[in-house]
Design a protein around this motif. Sequence first.
Motif, mmCIF file in Angstrom:
data_model
loop_
_atom_site.group_PDB
_atom_site.id
_atom_site.type_symbol
_atom_site.label_atom_id
_atom_site.label_comp_id
_atom_site.label_asym_id
_atom_site.label_seq_id
_atom_site.Cartn_x
_atom_site.Cartn_y
_atom_site.Cartn_z
ATOM 1 N N LEU A 88 0.828 -1.207 0.000
ATOM 2 C CA LEU A 88 0.000 0.000 0.000
ATOM 3 C C LEU A 88 0.861 1.255 0.000
ATOM 4 C CD1 LEU A 88 -2.815 1.265 0.153
ATOM 5 C CD2 LEU A 88 -2.672 1.093 2.648
ATOM 6 N N ALA A 89 1.940 1.264 0.784
ATOM 7 C CA ALA A 89 2.825 2.424 0.837
ATOM 8 C C ALA A 89 3.466 2.687 -0.529
ATOM 9 C CB ALA A 89 3.903 2.215 1.891
ATOM 10 N N THR A 90 3.935 1.619 -1.173
ATOM 11 C CA THR A 90 4.548 1.772 -2.494
ATOM 12 C C THR A 90 3.544 2.289 -3.510
ATOM 13 O OG1 THR A 90 6.045 -0.076 -1.996
ATOM 14 C CG2 THR A 90 5.838 0.567 -4.302
ATOM 15 N N THR A 91 2.333 1.776 -3.454
ATOM 16 C CA THR A 91 1.287 2.207 -4.384
ATOM 17 C C THR A 91 0.939 3.678 -4.182
ATOM 18 O OG1 THR A 91 0.358 -0.033 -4.426
ATOM 19 C CG2 THR A 91 -1.056 1.763 -5.180
ATOM 20 N N ILE A 92 0.771 4.078 -2.930
ATOM 21 C CA ILE A 92 0.412 5.473 -2.634
ATOM 22 C C ILE A 92 1.522 6.422 -3.080
ATOM 23 C CG2 ILE A 92 0.026 7.118 -0.764
ATOM 24 C CD1 ILE A 92 -1.486 4.926 0.713
ATOM 25 N N LEU A 93 2.770 6.055 -2.808
ATOM 26 C CA LEU A 93 3.887 6.915 -3.199
ATOM 27 C C LEU A 93 4.008 7.027 -4.715
ATOM 28 C CD1 LEU A 93 6.496 5.683 -0.575
ATOM 29 C CD2 LEU A 93 5.495 7.969 -0.702
ATOM 30 N N ALA A 94 3.799 5.915 -5.419
ATOM 31 C CA ALA A 94 3.848 5.957 -6.884
ATOM 32 C C ALA A 94 2.733 6.838 -7.427
ATOM 33 C CB ALA A 94 3.738 4.543 -7.454
ATOM 34 N N PHE A 95 1.531 6.722 -6.841
ATOM 35 C CA PHE A 95 0.427 7.588 -7.247
ATOM 36 C C PHE A 95 0.736 9.046 -6.936
ATOM 37 C CE2 PHE A 95 -2.777 4.036 -7.487
ATOM 38 C CZ PHE A 95 -3.213 4.332 -8.775
ATOM 39 N N ALA A 96 1.408 9.296 -5.810
ATOM 40 C CA ALA A 96 1.756 10.665 -5.435
ATOM 41 C C ALA A 96 2.705 11.285 -6.462
ATOM 42 C CB ALA A 96 2.389 10.692 -4.047
ATOM 43 N N VAL A 97 3.709 10.512 -6.874
ATOM 44 C CA VAL A 97 4.635 11.005 -7.889
ATOM 45 C C VAL A 97 3.894 11.269 -9.199
ATOM 46 C CG1 VAL A 97 6.654 10.460 -9.290
ATOM 47 C CG2 VAL A 97 6.629 9.859 -6.863
ATOM 48 N N PHE A 98 3.058 10.303 -9.594
ATOM 49 C CA PHE A 98 2.293 10.481 -10.830
ATOM 50 C C PHE A 98 1.389 11.708 -10.734
ATOM 51 C CE2 PHE A 98 -1.433 9.774 -13.496
ATOM 52 C CZ PHE A 98 -0.841 9.502 -14.726
ATOM 53 N N GLY A 99 0.784 11.905 -9.567
ATOM 54 C CA GLY A 99 -0.101 13.054 -9.392
ATOM 55 C C GLY A 99 0.615 14.379 -9.541
ATOM 56 N N THR A 100 1.875 14.447 -9.103
ATOM 57 C CA THR A 100 2.598 15.710 -9.240
ATOM 58 C C THR A 100 2.823 16.076 -10.704
ATOM 59 O OG1 THR A 100 4.807 14.667 -9.175
ATOM 60 C CG2 THR A 100 3.810 15.302 -7.071
ATOM 61 N N THR A 101 2.949 15.077 -11.567
ATOM 62 C CA THR A 101 3.213 15.368 -12.983
ATOM 63 C C THR A 101 2.006 15.959 -13.695
ATOM 64 O OG1 THR A 101 2.598 13.134 -13.741
ATOM 65 C CG2 THR A 101 4.882 13.486 -13.063
ATOM 66 N N THR A 102 0.835 15.880 -13.081
ATOM 67 C CA THR A 102 -0.358 16.486 -13.671
ATOM 68 C C THR A 102 -0.529 17.932 -13.207
ATOM 69 O OG1 THR A 102 -1.853 15.772 -11.887
ATOM 70 C CG2 THR A 102 -1.473 14.230 -13.706
ATOM 71 N N GLN A 103 0.358 18.374 -12.315
ATOM 72 C CA GLN A 103 0.285 19.726 -11.777
ATOM 73 C C GLN A 103 1.368 20.609 -12.400
ATOM 74 O OE1 GLN A 103 -2.324 20.402 -9.708
ATOM 75 N NE2 GLN A 103 -2.846 18.249 -10.093
ATOM 76 N N THR A 104 1.257 21.907 -12.158
ATOM 77 C CA THR A 104 2.223 22.866 -12.697
ATOM 78 C C THR A 104 3.540 22.784 -11.950
ATOM 79 O OG1 THR A 104 0.465 24.396 -13.371
ATOM 80 C CG2 THR A 104 2.682 25.302 -13.143
ATOM 81 N N TRP A 105 4.610 22.549 -12.684
ATOM 82 C CA TRP A 105 5.951 22.521 -12.103
ATOM 83 C C TRP A 105 6.678 23.848 -12.328
ATOM 84 C CZ3 TRP A 105 9.354 17.540 -12.071
ATOM 85 C CH2 TRP A 105 8.643 16.503 -11.455
#
Length: 201
Positions: free
Chosen positions: A24-41
């Motif tokens: 679960l921790a690995t999945t959440i962290l991977a989703f978190a990284v993916f989620g940042t790429t949909t935001q403005t950097w």
Amino acid sequence: MTAKAPVKAASTQPRWARKSTLVLATTILAFAVFGTTTQTWITVHLDPATASTADLQVQGNKAATAVTALALVSLAGGLAASIAGRIARWIIAAIIALSAVGIILAAVTVLGDPLGAAQGSIAGATGVSGGQAEVATTLFPVVAIVAGAFLGVCAVMLPLAGRYWKSRTKYDKAGSGVAGGSGPVDEIDSWDSLSRGEDPT
């Protein structure tokens, strides 16, 4: 002389090593990284004379295209680890670790040279490549770095925690893989038992 009550065997599996917790921790962290790429950097302030808009928002999937792919690789690796055997878990851990390093390096590159990372988007908006503009980074590259670092920690913990998990295949000879073992059963183990026609209760 009274007989002593039987002592209940203590679980040898640490809480951090529970399969459901680590997956679960690995999945959440991977989703978190993916989620940042949909935001403005990166926010780019363009010259109104050369562009239709003065401000350009560059998302992470454009500023650091590799991060999106590496996040998906980490996600797939975390899910695969829940059913993998001992050797496969080491391979998956290495893949997740390399993905974590790639995520961190890509995000650090954006922070170090935001103008270079935004050049593709600037060229698309102005029609001129290699132009100069005022740029500023947001918090999301830092979030990606932090999440990537924790992904690396999960990758290191994966083969260590896997020693406490029940085996998934007949080729995995770990002693804890014997059906009906006394170790604690988590949610993923319960589903696996049901799929084999066993009653996990």
